[in-house]
Design an enzyme around this catalytic site. Sequence first.
Site: not given
Lengths: 488, 488
Positions: B258-259, B262, B288
């Site tokens: 997830h990170e 980003h 997101e």
Amino acid sequence: MSTALDRLRSLAREKAVVATSAATIGWDQETYLPDDGHEWRADQIAWLSERAHELGTSSAWGDALAAAEADGTAPALTAAMRRDYDRATKLPGELVAREAQASSLGKQAWADARKRSDFATFAPHLETLLAIAREKADRWGYEAEAYDALLDTYERGATAAGIASLFDALKPQLREVAAAAVARSDSRNATLPGGIYPIEAQQKFNAVVAESLGFDFKAGRIDTTAHPFCTTLGPRDIRLTTRYDESDFTSSLFGVMHEAGHGLYEQGLPAKEVGLPSGEAASLGIHESQSRLWENHVGRSRPFWEKWLPVAAQHFPQLAGTSLDDFLAAIHRAAFSYIRVEADEATYDLHILLRFGLERRLVSGELSVKDVPAAWNESFRDLFGMTPPDDAHGCLQDIHWSMGGLGYFPTYTLGNLNAAQLFAAANADATISSAIAKAEYAPLLTWLRDKVHAKGAVLTPAEIISQATGKAPSPEAHLEHLRLRYLA
Amino acid sequence: MSTALDRLRSLAREKAVVATSAATIGWDQETYLPDDGHEWRADQIAWLSERAHELGTSSAWGDALAAAEADGTAPALTAAMRRDYDRATKLPGELVAREAQASSLGKQAWADARKRSDFATFAPHLETLLAIAREKADRWGYEAEAYDALLDTYERGATAAGIASLFDALKPQLREVAAAAVARSDSRNATLPGGIYPIEAQQKFNAVVAESLGFDFKAGRIDTTAHPFCTTLGPRDIRLTTRYDESDFTSSLFGVMHEAGHGLYEQGLPAKEVGLPSGEAASLGIHESQSRLWENHVGRSRPFWEKWLPVAAQHFPQLAGTSLDDFLAAIHRAAFSYIRVEADEATYDLHILLRFGLERRLVSGELSVKDVPAAWNESFRDLFGMTPPDDAHGCLQDIHWSMGGLGYFPTYTLGNLNAAQLFAAANADATISSAIAKAEYAPLLTWLRDKVHAKGAVLTPAEIISQATGKAPSPEAHLEHLRLRYLA
């Protein structure tokens, strides 16, 4: 309290906020910064450093200082601030920027020249840095020689003539001690037990030791870097770093004890005075006295290892059969070596004597840059009786000159002398010395907090030593310590 | 290039230097700061944030912007900058400072209230923060309702009415998918093999996976924090964090993916445009979309685990006997839960629908602060069919409102919709989809770099999605993805 002084405190605090922000970002650069991040990081540090300089040389600062001087509430503090302000404002921004650039280019050229042991490519940078150093000295002003003005940056009140007469007197005695220590060490040939000393076990042991000295981990950390240092990210945020050698746990341990000495000093400065001379370290020679005291007078002492060798053996099983005498012989090993940062306690100061002699002559113009390698080697032969194999192991080994840091080197030996004089004075107190005999250091730390840390930078370094020990700074305690440890 | 634009670029770069300095210091605060360092650290961050705000609202900036608008070289860029500048300068410094203080106090009060599940002690802070949010909205201006102005901070061009009609249409379908997914999941009751998944092994595996997605460790790192995040310390210095659960390696892995989503976005922004809208992320809903795409569409997919399950089994021997189907069933487990940050993909958006409904009514004044707990629980029953046991598991669970972050929540669901729409569009390209089928993601990343990352924030989020996918933003792809994964 005077309103002008309040204003000054608030400006000084703001400057400290900015300067410690630069320090935080600089710490990250040395510890965790990814490879490609350096270019941007340099811009961040430059921006913050410029803002800190601007604040410290602003007219708001000058006005508040003048008003605080006029109302006379804190004359010693304002005198110290006047001195710093005048020094800072005497350098035009153009010169500060030129020096930053020359220093940045100098460091790069030096790193490259050292790799190839090629002094000629570094020489023009040293010329430029030397010219800038002389220009700074001229703007600051001096009585006897330009070197005095540079030295004063690091060691307030010290002079080249004073250092020279101190070092001249030290030289024959240091040579005698060093030669005898090396001869004894060679005949014993003591070494630590072999095998691996795992990094994780070293980290645990180092932390336990640092905590036992009084280093407060609620206000500090230990991380890993190529070159160990201590830096202050805030009044309650002091970071130490060390490096690890899996064949010798004492390398990281003594590194941590050295940096913890710096860190204990920083943790002991009056936090309320942050940014003011009353909340700052007195000088490099006083800072180094704290690191050397904890590293050498505590860390390499018999009472320390009476307590800690059995604990070390729990972390490193190969130490189980080692006697205290054998262990001490190993950590008191002395040898003549080419590289200052690898030198032991018994030979270290000779490296400093050499550098001071050369850089004083460089600044005066008596020695020209092109003659540095020959002069280095000649002086090295005189002091050590051997000739460096190349300039990488000679005049190119240290980073200091490449950053314009002329006048810095003597503070290492001043630190050694101060450490010994402070440790001897503390030991004159029976409570302190009987605690030290049991490897308990809380009374010693309390004494240092009171006599040194709490003083900040309002007094001169010499005044701090004199008041703490009842004697003017002198090399006697250091020589006595070396004789006792290396010749007795 | 125009001189005015050059001047603007240089000012924007300086602001980015300052803002990323604050980010660096903030990152250290979350990762390595010793306990006692927080007070000073807050002063450092506040000083840097004020300087960044000053730069971005300075008359120098305004003058350069006006000149760049006048010469008309880059109309789209200057239009985006005009919008940001006007928004920033419409808030007086006094209001910015008041908000910072209210937010700081609000966070403390919230953390304390959540611990004791005591909404009443947090309520007055929420009142204050709500009043400030309304004041900001009034100063910024809006057409239909104050919430629009707040939402626009995070998602340019979005409106409350638009989100409401989108969410109203989504609601019955999401409830249907969620209920069916939970029922299927309950009947299967799939779990990961037990035993310890050591942190060190997780770290190694996560790094290998992140690198295989294209995350560049020369320009980034992964560290450990209580709450995972991604932060940009410089154009080539993107830091991810995660946390570890030794009984479930997928917790840190999906956190890292997830990170890293980003982070890949930040690493893909045009570095030369740093500080300008052309070098910034478009919105939270676009940001997101990148994290959800890599976490869910890639990380929880069958082709990904066809390749990576055998590798995972090398790091975690207990996985050796686990079939791909059993493993997928375990990571596709769905359940109704009280806590948003623990929710799975199939139920997550319901949490967002609830929050959007409440905060829109809070801002309009239709819902008063004291009625929040009852309204929360009523809405929760409506959406999830169960009642939170207390406010800590209800209206006190999230930090956002305590920081004044009203209008933030909808961007999570927008991110999910955008992720699905982008992933489906990319898969329409045969080269990309056949690579994805082999768990090779370089073509996908190239597509995202081109269609999303390189665009910066000059276009609106809706324009970016439309141009990338050939369709206006729509929930269809997301619903289809959920149905395929959870019901097929």
